[in-house]
Design a protein around this motif. Structure first.
Motif, PDB file in Angstrom:
ATOM      1  N   TYR A 366      50.255  94.609  29.666  1.00 17.02           N
ATOM      2  CA  TYR A 366      49.112  93.878  30.223  1.00 17.02           C
ATOM      3  C   TYR A 366      49.373  93.519  31.690  1.00 17.02           C
ATOM      4  CZ  TYR A 366      45.728  90.081  30.875  1.00 17.02           C
ATOM      5  OH  TYR A 366      44.734  89.267  31.356  1.00 17.02           O
ATOM      6  N   VAL A 367      50.551  92.991  31.984  1.00 20.20           N
ATOM      7  CA  VAL A 367      50.873  92.617  33.361  1.00 20.20           C
ATOM      8  C   VAL A 367      50.903  93.857  34.254  1.00 20.20           C
ATOM      9  CG1 VAL A 367      52.597  91.582  34.879  1.00 20.20           C
ATOM     10  CG2 VAL A 367      52.152  90.567  32.642  1.00 20.20           C
ATOM     11  N   ILE A 368      51.455  94.946  33.742  1.00 20.50           N
ATOM     12  CA  ILE A 368      51.500  96.188  34.525  1.00 20.50           C
ATOM     13  C   ILE A 368      50.081  96.660  34.849  1.00 20.50           C
ATOM     14  CG2 ILE A 368      52.073  98.654  34.406  1.00 20.50           C
ATOM     15  CD1 ILE A 368      54.597  97.844  32.852  1.00 20.50           C
ATOM     16  N   LEU A 369      49.164  96.550  33.888  1.00 16.73           N
ATOM     17  CA  LEU A 369      47.791  96.999  34.111  1.00 16.73           C
ATOM     18  C   LEU A 369      47.093  96.152  35.174  1.00 16.73           C
ATOM     19  CD1 LEU A 369      45.445  98.835  33.385  1.00 16.73           C
ATOM     20  CD2 LEU A 369      44.876  97.275  31.495  1.00 16.73           C
ATOM     21  N   THR A 370      47.203  94.825  35.092  1.00 16.63           N
ATOM     22  CA  THR A 370      46.568  93.978  36.108  1.00 16.63           C
ATOM     23  C   THR A 370      47.189  94.216  37.482  1.00 16.63           C
ATOM     24  OG1 THR A 370      48.071  92.122  35.603  1.00 16.63           O
ATOM     25  CG2 THR A 370      45.944  92.179  34.454  1.00 16.63           C
ATOM     26  N   THR A 371      48.491  94.434  37.519  1.00 15.00           N
ATOM     27  CA  THR A 371      49.161  94.698  38.795  1.00 15.00           C
ATOM     28  C   THR A 371      48.718  96.031  39.376  1.00 15.00           C
ATOM     29  OG1 THR A 371      51.100  93.441  38.029  1.00 15.00           O
ATOM     30  CG2 THR A 371      51.397  94.879  39.945  1.00 15.00           C
ATOM     31  N   ALA A 372      48.602  97.039  38.533  1.00 12.61           N
ATOM     32  CA  ALA A 372      48.180  98.362  39.001  1.00 12.61           C
ATOM     33  C   ALA A 372      46.768  98.318  39.579  1.00 12.61           C
ATOM     34  CB  ALA A 372      48.252  99.367  37.854  1.00 12.61           C
ATOM     35  N   LEU A 373      45.856  97.625  38.906  1.00 12.27           N
ATOM     36  CA  LEU A 373      44.487  97.522  39.416  1.00 12.27           C
ATOM     37  C   LEU A 373      44.448  96.759  40.739  1.00 12.27           C
ATOM     38  CD1 LEU A 373      42.375  96.887  36.195  1.00 12.27           C
ATOM     39  CD2 LEU A 373      42.281  98.877  37.700  1.00 12.27           C
ATOM     40  N   ALA A 374      45.276  95.735  40.859  1.00 11.17           N
ATOM     41  CA  ALA A 374      45.331  94.992  42.114  1.00 11.17           C
ATOM     42  C   ALA A 374      45.848  95.869  43.251  1.00 11.17           C
ATOM     43  CB  ALA A 374      46.221  93.759  41.944  1.00 11.17           C
ATOM     44  N   ILE A 375      46.822  96.722  42.966  1.00 10.16           N
ATOM     45  CA  ILE A 375      47.361  97.618  43.993  1.00 10.16           C
ATOM     46  C   ILE A 375      46.306  98.649  44.410  1.00 10.16           C
ATOM     47  CG2 ILE A 375      49.047  99.469  44.394  1.00 10.16           C
ATOM     48  CD1 ILE A 375      51.030  97.833  42.711  1.00 10.16           C
ATOM     49  N   ILE A 376      45.515  99.125  43.443  1.00 12.52           N
ATOM     50  CA  ILE A 376      44.482 100.115  43.750  1.00 12.52           C
ATOM     51  C   ILE A 376      43.334  99.496  44.544  1.00 12.52           C
ATOM     52  CG2 ILE A 376      42.758 101.669  42.728  1.00 12.52           C
ATOM     53  CD1 ILE A 376      44.685 101.987  40.345  1.00 12.52           C
ATOM     54  N   PHE A 377      42.972  98.240  44.216  1.00  9.12           N
ATOM     55  CA  PHE A 377      41.850  97.563  44.874  1.00  9.12           C
ATOM     56  C   PHE A 377      42.306  96.226  45.465  1.00  9.12           C
ATOM     57  CE2 PHE A 377      40.059 100.008  41.283  1.00  9.12           C
ATOM     58  CZ  PHE A 377      39.272 100.907  42.007  1.00  9.12           C
ATOM     59  N   PRO A 378      43.096  96.251  46.547  1.00  6.36           N
ATOM     60  CA  PRO A 378      43.680  95.010  47.085  1.00  6.36           C
ATOM     61  C   PRO A 378      42.777  94.301  48.088  1.00  6.36           C
ATOM     62  CG  PRO A 378      44.532  96.867  48.295  1.00  6.36           C
ATOM     63  CD  PRO A 378      43.568  97.435  47.296  1.00  6.36           C
ATOM     64  N   TYR A 379      41.529  94.045  47.710  1.00  5.40           N
ATOM     65  CA  TYR A 379      40.551  93.528  48.661  1.00  5.40           C
ATOM     66  C   TYR A 379      40.107  92.144  48.208  1.00  5.40           C
ATOM     67  CZ  TYR A 379      40.581  98.591  48.948  1.00  5.40           C
ATOM     68  OH  TYR A 379      40.989  99.893  49.004  1.00  5.40           O
ATOM     69  N   PHE A 380      40.571  91.105  48.902  1.00  6.96           N
ATOM     70  CA  PHE A 380      40.420  89.731  48.425  1.00  6.96           C
ATOM     71  C   PHE A 380      38.965  89.334  48.245  1.00  6.96           C
ATOM     72  CE2 PHE A 380      39.846  85.193  49.487  1.00  6.96           C
ATOM     73  CZ  PHE A 380      40.491  84.646  48.393  1.00  6.96           C
ATOM     74  N   ASN A 381      38.165  89.356  49.329  1.00  2.05           N
ATOM     75  CA  ASN A 381      36.797  88.850  49.223  1.00  2.05           C
ATOM     76  C   ASN A 381      35.947  89.662  48.270  1.00  2.05           C
ATOM     77  OD1 ASN A 381      37.524  88.006  52.350  1.00  2.05           O
ATOM     78  ND2 ASN A 381      36.316  86.498  51.249  1.00  2.05           N
ATOM     79  N   GLU A 382      36.095  90.987  48.309  1.00  2.55           N
ATOM     80  CA  GLU A 382      35.321  91.844  47.424  1.00  2.55           C
ATOM     81  C   GLU A 382      35.727  91.629  45.968  1.00  2.55           C
ATOM     82  OE1 GLU A 382      35.315  93.424  51.482  1.00  2.55           O
ATOM     83  OE2 GLU A 382      36.907  92.787  50.133  1.00  2.55           O
TER      84      GLU A 382
END
Length: 448
Positions: A366-382
């Motif tokens: 679960y943590v790996i999945l949330t981290t991977a998505l954050a790395i792919i879409f690292p855009y704070f405001n969006e």
């Protein structure tokens, strides 16, 4: 941001005789969080009239929906005449609207938890990078090329949460709750204070009626949509309404006490948000950064900026665990009931921490999945806009109205029914507008 599971830790202490002031404390603790970091940027996109107006409008919508939910704590079952006490939002939906609505509601609640994990990963990495940049600017000057990639910091946040996720259950995270609460107040106050000091130093209030100007009108439309999504992310307090109401003592009735606490809490939160959003925009005008603590409108005192961003990071580690532990518990209880003899449930100990293969594998994945998505879409405001828009309408608007219809036996096509339907439809299109804007922003950042 609604940190509803921070709140539950406080609700476990029920001997104190909770009244409107303890309910007020619960709500303030639960609501004020990392969503406040984007409010200055949101006000900048909307301008000096539309920005504060939108914050107040969302406050009024939040308060209105809280008043609808206040009727749902006690529900008279029409089938057998028994009174059901709904101790949570999901329980109310399941008991009053039925199984299918409960499944849909559960999906959005769990989606809300998951997306917060992604947003927290993005925000925490930005804060670590800001600390590095702050120290670099302090040592080498403001014109130095102090650029750092966030991926490594996201991995660090992920590793910390893989380890912290092995905490056996939600009730073992009380110390994280306390830490997260203190940290959220600290960085929120630092951010608004820096904005006030900067405005005084400028000798004028920056910004304009129309907000940040753009070269293309359609670009302005998308930025306004994202700003609305960011504000929605900061406000959905009705999600924790019934959990708080369940802690209150009578007399007076819990409904009366909760409505009073709601008015005080929403007023206080809105004033706080107006100050945070307004001071940041007044200080930087059209140059207002997306994250008031990481966009480097502020350079000095660098140690205070470092402290604020360290508080953000610590808050988000705690917040990530408090939200995720709820989801972990649901999945693991379901598996244990369905497969009680499974080898994955056999426990072992590492450094006095009870573990089992299911917990280790599922939580790590679960943590790996949330981290991977954050790395792919690292855009704070969006990302914040997407997080705010994707669950706001179903959880804060639709279900509370439907619960009210059933609980109060509102007749279809009556005046009240028509007005609430119009309200629901208008909110749907506003939320859809914010959702489309957030998607457009993510696509533009990712592929533009």
């Amino acid at each position: 941001m609604v940190n509803s599971y921070v709140l539950i830790q406080f609700m476990l202490v029920d001997e104190l005789g909770n009244n409107e002031w303890t309910a007020f404390a619960h709500i303030i603790t639960a609501v004020i969080g990392s969503g406040v970091l984007s409010l200055s940027w949101s006000v900048a996109q909307l301008g000096w009239i539309a920005g504060p107006f939108t914050l107040i409008l969302f406050a009024l919508v939040t308060l209105f929906n809280a008043s609808l939910l206040s009727n749902c704590h006690h529900y008279l079952n029409p089938r057998n005449g028994d009174t059901i006490i709904n101790r949570s939002y999901l329980q109310a939906v399941q008991n009053i609207l039925g199984h299918i609505s409960g499944v849909v509601c559960a999906f959005f609640i769990y989606l809300n938890i998951f997306k917060l994990g992604v947003v927290y990963t993005i925000t925490s990495a930005s804060s670590i990078r800001a600390i590095k940049q702050s120290n670099c600017y302090h040592e080498q000057g403001r014109e130095a090329a102090c650029e750092y990639r966030v991926e490594s910091y996201m991995l660090l946040f992920g590793i910390i949460n893989i380890i912290a996720s092995q905490i056996p259950n939600f009730y073992s995270t009380q110390w994280l709750s306390i830490m997260a609460t203190v940290m959220s107040f600290a960085y929120s106050l630092i951010g608004s204070g820096l904005g006030l000091v900067q405005t005084i130093g400028n000798g004028k209030i920056k910004g304009s009626i129309g907000g940040v100007a753009t070269d293309k009108p359609i670009q302005k439309v998308w930025l306004v949509a994202q700003a609305i999504g960011d504000i929605a992310f900061a406000y959905p307090f009705p999600l924790i309404f019934l959990e708080v109401q369940n802690t209150l003592k009578s007399p007076p009735t819990t409904k009366v006490t909760m409505l009073k606490a709601s008015r005080i809490s929403v007023f206080t939160t809105t004033v706080f948000y107006l100050l945070c959003g307004g001071f940041g925009y007044a200080a930087f005008g059209n140059s207002t950064p997306g994250n008031i603590l990481t966009g480097f409108g502020f350079y000095d005192p660098y140690w205070l900026i470092d402290l604020a961003n360290a508080c953000v990071f610590l808050h988000l580690v705690g917040g990530y665990q408090i939200f995720s532990q709820t989801l972990y518990g649901i999945v693991e209880r379901w598996y244990a009931e369905k497969y009680p003899e499974s080898e994955l449930l056999k426990e072992f100990r590492i450094l006095e921490i009870r573990m089992n293969p299911l917990r280790l594998c599922f939580r790590t994945s679960y943590v790996i999945l949330t981290t991977a998505l954050a790395i792919i879409f690292p855009y704070f405001n969006e990302a914040v806009a997407f997080a705010g828009s994707v669950t706001f309408w179903p959880l804060v608007i639709y279900f509370p109205v439907e619960l009210y219809f059933v609980q109060k036996k509102i007749v279809p096509w009556s005046g009240k029914w028509v007005l609430l339907r119009i309200f629901t439809i208008l909110c749907f299109f506003i939320t859809l507008f914010a959702f489309v804007g957030s998607i457009q922003g993510i696509i533009a950042k990712r592929f533009g």
